[in-house]
Each structure stands twice: as structure tokens, then as C-alpha cells.
Write a protein that holds these residues in place. Sequence first.
Motif, PDB file in Angstrom:
ATOM      1  N   VAL A 201       0.830  -1.194   0.000  1.00 30.74           N
ATOM      2  CA  VAL A 201       0.000   0.000   0.000  1.00 30.74           C
ATOM      3  C   VAL A 201       0.871   1.252   0.000  1.00 30.74           C
ATOM      4  O   VAL A 201       1.938   1.288   0.612  1.00 30.74           O
ATOM      5  N   ARG A 203       0.679   4.419   1.527  1.00 33.80           N
ATOM      6  CA  ARG A 203      -0.064   5.193   2.530  1.00 33.80           C
ATOM      7  C   ARG A 203       0.164   6.698   2.373  1.00 33.80           C
ATOM      8  O   ARG A 203      -0.746   7.496   2.613  1.00 33.80           O
ATOM      9  N   PRO A 217      -7.527   6.115   4.891  1.00 27.92           N
ATOM     10  CA  PRO A 217      -7.024   4.821   4.422  1.00 27.92           C
ATOM     11  C   PRO A 217      -7.581   3.665   5.248  1.00 27.92           C
ATOM     12  O   PRO A 217      -7.797   3.779   6.454  1.00 27.92           O
ATOM     13  N   ASP A 221      -3.835  -4.003   6.115  1.00 31.32           N
ATOM     14  CA  ASP A 221      -3.013  -4.070   4.900  1.00 31.32           C
ATOM     15  C   ASP A 221      -3.682  -4.929   3.825  1.00 31.32           C
ATOM     16  O   ASP A 221      -3.607  -4.620   2.636  1.00 31.32           O
ATOM     17  N   HIS A 224      -6.047  -3.265   1.311  1.00 33.38           N
ATOM     18  CA  HIS A 224      -5.450  -2.452   0.253  1.00 33.38           C
ATOM     19  C   HIS A 224      -5.101  -3.267  -0.992  1.00 33.38           C
ATOM     20  O   HIS A 224      -4.961  -2.713  -2.083  1.00 33.38           O
ATOM     21  N   THR A 228      -4.144  -2.679  -5.006  1.00 33.58           N
ATOM     22  CA  THR A 228      -2.742  -2.849  -5.423  1.00 33.58           C
ATOM     23  C   THR A 228      -2.505  -4.150  -6.190  1.00 33.58           C
ATOM     24  O   THR A 228      -1.431  -4.340  -6.755  1.00 33.58           O
ATOM     25  N   GLY A 270      -4.091   2.055  -2.964  1.00 35.64           N
ATOM     26  CA  GLY A 270      -4.707   1.375  -1.840  1.00 35.64           C
ATOM     27  C   GLY A 270      -6.178   1.719  -1.744  1.00 35.64           C
ATOM     28  O   GLY A 270      -6.769   2.250  -2.691  1.00 35.64           O
TER      29      GLY A 270
END
Length: 327
Positions: A201, A203, A217, A221, A224, A228, A270
Motif C-alpha cells: 500500500v 499510505r 485509508p 493491509d 489495500h 494494489t 490502496g
Amino acid sequence: MVELDQLQALSARVGADPLLVQAAGGNTSLKDDGVMWIKASGTWLKDAATRDIFVPLDHAAILAALAKNDPACESCTSFIRTDLNSTGLRPSIETTVHALMPQRVVVHVHCVNTIAWAIRADAEQRLSEKLKGFNWAFIPYARPGLPLAGAISSRMRPGVNVLVLGNHGLAVAADSVAEADALLQQVVTAVQRPVRPAAPVDREGLAKISAGTSYAPALMDETHALATDPLSLKRGQSQVFYPDHVVFLGVGVATSFANDPPLIAIPGLGVLIRRDAKPAIEPMGRCLADVMRRVEEEDPLVALTAEDVDRLVNWDAEKYRQTLKVN
């Protein structure tokens, strides 16, 4: 009741595993002395150890109604044992699945590895290799409630204790909580699929693009990866492969701020979640990423049809579940 306490403990543990249960998805039940205790609609299994989330039902009455294809089986509220019901909640929208399995304990989960198989056109054939040695049945997709009950009835055989529900999930059954727990673990291990790695990701990029907006966000993880991992986004952007996706995320996945969607996948960066989005939104976004990272470009996937989607979003039982604040 000792065994109900054991079911609550198992439910909480299963409900805390995002690879098995997401948000208010999944449900568990126990049949005891004519009463079927089942998770209430819209509640979260992970809360089972700290909150009363089980509704008591008259099991024989449900079976009798199912035999007559009674519309009351759509919500099953007519079968609540009001003398025992302290929650005031409705039973799970998948009560009929539990009622039709004769074993005392049923655990139904939205296992992402199972779903990654169950959305394939050749799901039954491929799973026959994975589940050799299990007494299992594949149930082609049908909307929960009476349609799913009918699909299960047509494929049940004596001794079946594992159901793979097409475009939906997994149910296992046994005569004790411990046996159901062990069977669930065995089946989940058997259906494991490789997980495709996703780019990390960004961020910092997400922080810039969301500055001054009502979005932030995603926390996990894994969520995301929906943005991605190009194949995950490609597969999920315009299609729906299982019920809870459309119920909570709508059809497809948004990639821009237009119309203020609850979740936005920014390609290559993300995922952003609207700050006032329901708690279920990120778990459902992660579920989609988790499922799609277990399928490949050449896999023959079968999405829900427009008619399937319409039947879900206009079903009274789902409308009720959506009104609950916990979601």
C-alpha cells in the motif's frame, strides 16, 4: 447450558478470523430438546462470548413448514420460541440451512478459500479432488431462505455433514461443538489455495489524495490489496460473486470519489473508507481482496446475475439486516 456456552466460545473464535467470517456474516446453531438456538440476524459472531446473540426456534415447526414450502421460512420469525427469547432479535437469514442439517451443531462460514473454489464454473468437479474422504455435497447458488432450502433438500444424502454452497460459503455439522470445530478445521485445511502477493500500500499517496475529504485509508493491509493487485480490482470492479458483497458494497467496486461510495479502491495506491461508513465495509472490502487473490486470470469464474442481485437487495430479510446499527 454448557454446550451453548461452548458454541458461544467457538463462534467468537471463528468470528474473529477474517478468512472465515466477515462482519455480520456466518452463523452457528445448536439443536437441543426441540429448540434450535441460532445466531441472530445482523449480529457479529465475534461478539458471541460477550453478548447474547442467539435466538431460540421451534425446530420441528421449521421442518414442517419447509416441507410445505411455507413462505414463513423466509424470515423464520414465526418459529421463535418467545418464552425463551430474551434478545428480541430475528433469527439468521440462513436459518433454513441449519434446520435442514440433522446434526445438533452447525457452523456456517464465509471461508475465503472455499469461496475462491465455489465461484468457479467447475467448482463441484475441482472440489471433489480436495474433499475426497469427506461426506460432502455441493449446492449450486440459490438465494438464502426458501430457494436455498430447496436446493439443499434436493442434494442432501444420509450422513452428509459438509455443504459447499456455490457462490456463498461453507457449512459443517456434527453432534457436538468439539466435533464441529474439528471438522471445520479439517475442511478449511483441505480447500486452501495459494495467495497471490500484492504490491504494498502507498499510505503516503493515500494520505495526499484523501486530505480534506471524508475518507481515510483502510486499516488492514490486506484490504489495500483490492487496489494494489490488478487482477483483484479487475475481477471485482464490475461483478458480484457472492451475496454479502452486493448487500454491503453494492455492485462492483468504486475507483473514484463520485457519488460518495463507502469504499474506494485507488488503483496502485490502496483503499479509502468513508469515515461514516458502516463497520462492515472494510471487512467486506478485505474479503473481496482475499478471495480474488486466490483466483487466477484463467480461472472460469461465475458471477451472480442481475436477477440474483435484484432478489438479494429487495429481500425483506436483507433489508432488515441492513437497518441494524451494528453493521
